[in-house]
Enzyme design. Structure first.
Site, PDB file in Angstrom:
ATOM      1  N   THR A 243      19.401  12.758  -2.696  1.00 62.52           N
ATOM      2  CA  THR A 243      19.813  11.350  -2.755  1.00 62.52           C
ATOM      3  C   THR A 243      19.375  10.653  -1.478  1.00 62.52           C
ATOM      4  O   THR A 243      18.560  11.200  -0.724  1.00 62.52           O
ATOM      5  CB  THR A 243      21.339  11.234  -3.008  1.00 62.52           C
ATOM      6  OG1 THR A 243      21.679   9.863  -3.217  1.00 62.52           O
ATOM      7  CG2 THR A 243      22.166  11.782  -1.866  1.00 62.52           C
ATOM      8  N   ASN A 244      19.875   9.461  -1.223  1.00 62.22           N
ATOM      9  CA  ASN A 244      19.512   8.728   0.003  1.00 62.22           C
ATOM     10  C   ASN A 244      20.723   7.898   0.432  1.00 62.22           C
ATOM     11  O   ASN A 244      21.696   7.784  -0.313  1.00 62.22           O
ATOM     12  CB  ASN A 244      18.287   7.844  -0.277  1.00 62.22           C
ATOM     13  CG  ASN A 244      18.569   6.817  -1.339  1.00 62.22           C
ATOM     14  OD1 ASN A 244      19.369   5.908  -1.146  1.00 62.22           O
ATOM     15  ND2 ASN A 244      17.935   6.966  -2.511  1.00 62.22           N
ATOM     16  N   PRO A 245      20.685   7.317   1.654  1.00 66.69           N
ATOM     17  CA  PRO A 245      21.916   6.677   2.172  1.00 66.69           C
ATOM     18  C   PRO A 245      22.189   5.271   1.671  1.00 66.69           C
ATOM     19  O   PRO A 245      23.031   4.578   2.242  1.00 66.69           O
ATOM     20  CB  PRO A 245      21.694   6.648   3.694  1.00 66.69           C
ATOM     21  CG  PRO A 245      20.317   7.100   3.951  1.00 66.69           C
ATOM     22  CD  PRO A 245      19.609   7.316   2.661  1.00 66.69           C
ATOM     23  N   SER A 246      21.520   4.807   0.626  1.00 67.89           N
ATOM     24  CA  SER A 246      21.781   3.450   0.136  1.00 67.89           C
ATOM     25  C   SER A 246      23.265   3.289  -0.215  1.00 67.89           C
ATOM     26  O   SER A 246      23.855   4.156  -0.847  1.00 67.89           O
ATOM     27  CB  SER A 246      20.933   3.186  -1.111  1.00 67.89           C
ATOM     28  OG  SER A 246      21.378   2.022  -1.754  1.00 67.89           O
ATOM     29  N   ALA A 310      17.684   1.999  -4.693  1.00 75.04           N
ATOM     30  CA  ALA A 310      16.817   2.942  -3.976  1.00 75.04           C
ATOM     31  C   ALA A 310      16.698   4.175  -4.879  1.00 75.04           C
ATOM     32  O   ALA A 310      17.491   5.114  -4.786  1.00 75.04           O
ATOM     33  CB  ALA A 310      17.432   3.290  -2.628  1.00 75.04           C
TER      34      ALA A 310
END
Ligand code: C5P
Length: 439
Positions: A243-246, A310
Site C-alpha cells: 500500500t502507500n501512505p495516502s 493513489a
C-alpha cells in the site's frame, strides 16, 4: 500536557468552546490551554452537567473570560450580559466547538433545543459548529446517537468521530473524546480558508452563514461527479499488504466541494479513516481491482471524473490464504500490473465528459504529467511533488500545478487541500483560459 511546539496558528481566531457533562470534561482544561497557546481567543460555554465534572473557575481562569452557563442573566436585562448574549456570541465567533459533546447535548443540538447558553448559542450561531462526542460505548453506538450524528453531518456540521479505547465505565470501545491536540489540529484545518470573524462587521446583516446556506454556490447542480480517493491495499496474505501512505484527504475535499456546489457526487474510497463529506455517496473499496470495478460500473453516467486515488500499480500474483512463514532468507514477490482505471476511462470517454488525473512525480514532473495526459486521454492533470514540504501525502496542505491537454498550465500556491479542491473545481468547470502558461 501535550507537546505545544508544533501547534497550528490560530492567531486572531475566536473560538466558542462548549463543554458538557462527560467525564472527559477534565480534558477541556488542556483544550483551552492549547487553543489559547495557538493564539485563539476562547469563550467557554458550560452546561450545568459539565460543572459537576470541572469547575467553571478552572476554565474561566485558563481562558481569561467568565464562563457562561445560563441563558438568563442574573441581573436586569439592561445589565451587561443581557439575554441577547447568545446572539452576540454567535456573531463573535469563528467556530463553535462542543468538546466533550454528550449524547444528551448532541440530541439537543440535532433537534434545535434551546435550554442553556450553549444550545441557544448553537442555534443562533452563524459560524460552523463542530462536535466531539464523548460517551460510553453502547451510548455511542446506539442507533439514536448515530442517527443524531448523521443528521448533524447532513445539516453541514462537523462531526469528529469518537476515539477508540478504554472508557470510564471499564468498557473498551469507541466513545472517547478525541485528544485535545487532535481537536486543535482539526479546528485549524476547518478554519484554514475561512475569513476571520474579527474582520467582519455583520451585526446588522442578515444571516448568511447558516449551515444550509453555507454552500458557496450551486454551479454544479445537475452534474454527476465521480471522485476516487485514498490508497489501495493489495494483500500478500491475510495480514500483510502492499500500500502507500495516502490519507485520501485531497479526494475527500474535492468530493466535499463538488457536493457543496450542488453536484451529485459518488466517492470511491480506498481504506481511510476520514468521515464521509456531507451529501456524498461513498463506496468503500480495498484493492485496485475493486476500485476499477466500482468506477467502471458508474463511468457512463458521470460528467466529471477526478481520480485522486493513489492506486497501486502492482498486485501480488498469488496472495496466500494463510500467513506466510519467514522460512526464506530472501523473499521474491511475483507481482502483476493492475488495471489502469483512468486509462480505461480515457479509452471509453464520451463527448462532454471531463477526466482529471493526479500525478505524483519526484522527477521531471511537467514532462511526465503531459505524457500522462496523452496516454490516458485526460483533460486535466494535477501535478504534485511529494518531496516538497507541505505537498503530497499525509499533509493538510498541497502545492499543485494544473495542466490542460491544450497546453495551458497554472501553478497554484501552497494552500490547504480544501482550497486546492476549490481552485481545481473552479478551473475544470469553466472554459480553459486562452493565455498560455499562467504559471
Ligand atoms: O500512477 P500514475 O502516475 O499513472 O497515476 C496517474 C493517474 O492515474 C492518477 O489519477 C491515478 O489515480 C490514476 N491511476 C489509475 N489506475 C492505476 C494507476 C493510476 O487510475 N492503475
Amino acid at each position: 500536557m501535550p507537546d505545544t511546539s508544533s501547534l497550528p496558528d490560530l492567531d486572531r481566531r475566536r473560538i466558542l468552546l462548549g463543554v458538557t457533562g462527560s467525564i472527559a470534561a477534565y480534558k477541556a482544561a488542556v483544550l483551552v490551554r492549547l487553543l489559547t497557546k495557538s493564539g485563539a481567543e476562547v469563550q467557554v460555554l458550560m452546561t450545568e452537567g459539565a460543572s459537576r465534572f470541572i469547575s467553571p473557575l478552572t476554565l474561566g481562569t485558563l481562558s481569561e473570560r467568565e464562563v457562561l452557563t445560563d441563558i438568563f442573566p442574573d441581573g436586569p436585562a439592561t445589565d451587561e450580559g443581557s439575554w441577547t448574549k447568545h446572539v452576540d456570541l454567535g456573531l463573535w465567533a469563528d467556530l463553535l466547538v462542543v468538546a466533550p459533546a454528550t449524547a444528551q447535548t448532541l440530541a439537543k443540538l440535532t433537534h434545535g433545543f434551546c435550554d442553556s447558553m450553549l444550545t441557544a448559542t448553537a442555534l443562533s450561531a452563524r459560524c460552523p459548529l463542530m462536535v466531539c462526542p464523548a460517551m460510553d460505548r453502547d451510548m455511542y453506538t446506539h442507533p439514536s446517537t448515530q442517527r443524531n450524528l448523521e443528521t448533524l453531518r447532513a445539516d453541514g456540521h462537523i462531526v469528529m468521530p469518537a476515539a477508540h479505547g478504554e472508557l470510564a465505565s471499564g468498557l473498551v470501545g469507541q466513545g472517547r473524546m478525541p485528544e485535545p491536540d487532535a481537536i486543535v489540529e482539526r479546528v485549524a484545518t476547518e478554519l484554514a480558508d475561512r475569513p476571520y470573524a474579527a474582520d467582519r462587521d455583520d451585526h446588522n446583516t442578515p444571516p448568511d452563514e447558516t449551515p444550509s446556506s453555507r454552500k458557496p454556490n450551486d454551479s454544479m447542480a445537475g452534474r454527476e461527479v465521480l471522485v476516487t480517493a485514498g490508497p489501495t491495499q493489495e494483500p500478500l496474505d491475510p495480514v500483510r499488504m502492499l500500500t502507500n501512505p495516502s490519507t485520501g484527504t485531497m479526494g475527500f475535499e474535492v468530493a466535499r466541494e463538488a457536493a457543496r456546489r450542488g453536484a451529485s457526487v459518488t466517492l470511491v474510497a480506498g481504506p481511510t479513516s476520514l468521515d464521509t463529506p456531507p451529501g456524498v455517496n461513498r463506496v468503500d473499496v480495498r484493492t485496485t481491482e475493486e476500485m476499477h470495478a466500482a468506477v467502471q460500473q458508474r463511468r457512463t453516467d458521470v460528467d466529471l471524473v477526478v481520480m485522486a486515488a493513489a492506486v497501486a500499480d502492482y498486485t501480488p500474483v498469488d496472495p496466500s490464504d494463510s500467513k506466510r512463514k519467514k522460512d526464506e532468507e530472501e523473499l521474491v514477490l511475483h507481482l502483476r500490473r493492475t488495471p489502469d482505471i483512468l486509462e480505461t476511462l480515457g479509452k471509453h470517454k464520451r463527448a462532454g465528459q471531463t477526466l482529471v488525473g493526479f500525478a505524483l512525480e519526484t522527477d521531471d514532473g511537467p514532462e511526465n504529467a503531459r505524457r500522462k495526459i496523452d496516454r490516458k486521454s485526460l483533460d486535466w492533470i494535477v501535478l504534485n511533488n511529494p518531496s516538497e514540504s507541505g505537498a503530497g501525502f499525509g499533509t493538510t496542505t498541497n502545492r499543485v500545478t494544473l495542466f490542460h491537454r491544450d497546453g495551458y498550465s497554472e501553478a497554484l500556491p501552497l494552500q490547504s487541500k480544501r482550497a486546492v479542491a476549490r481552485a481545481l473545481l473552479d478551473r475544470v468547470t469553466r472554459p480553459v483560459p486562452t493565455t498560455q502558461d499562467a504559471s
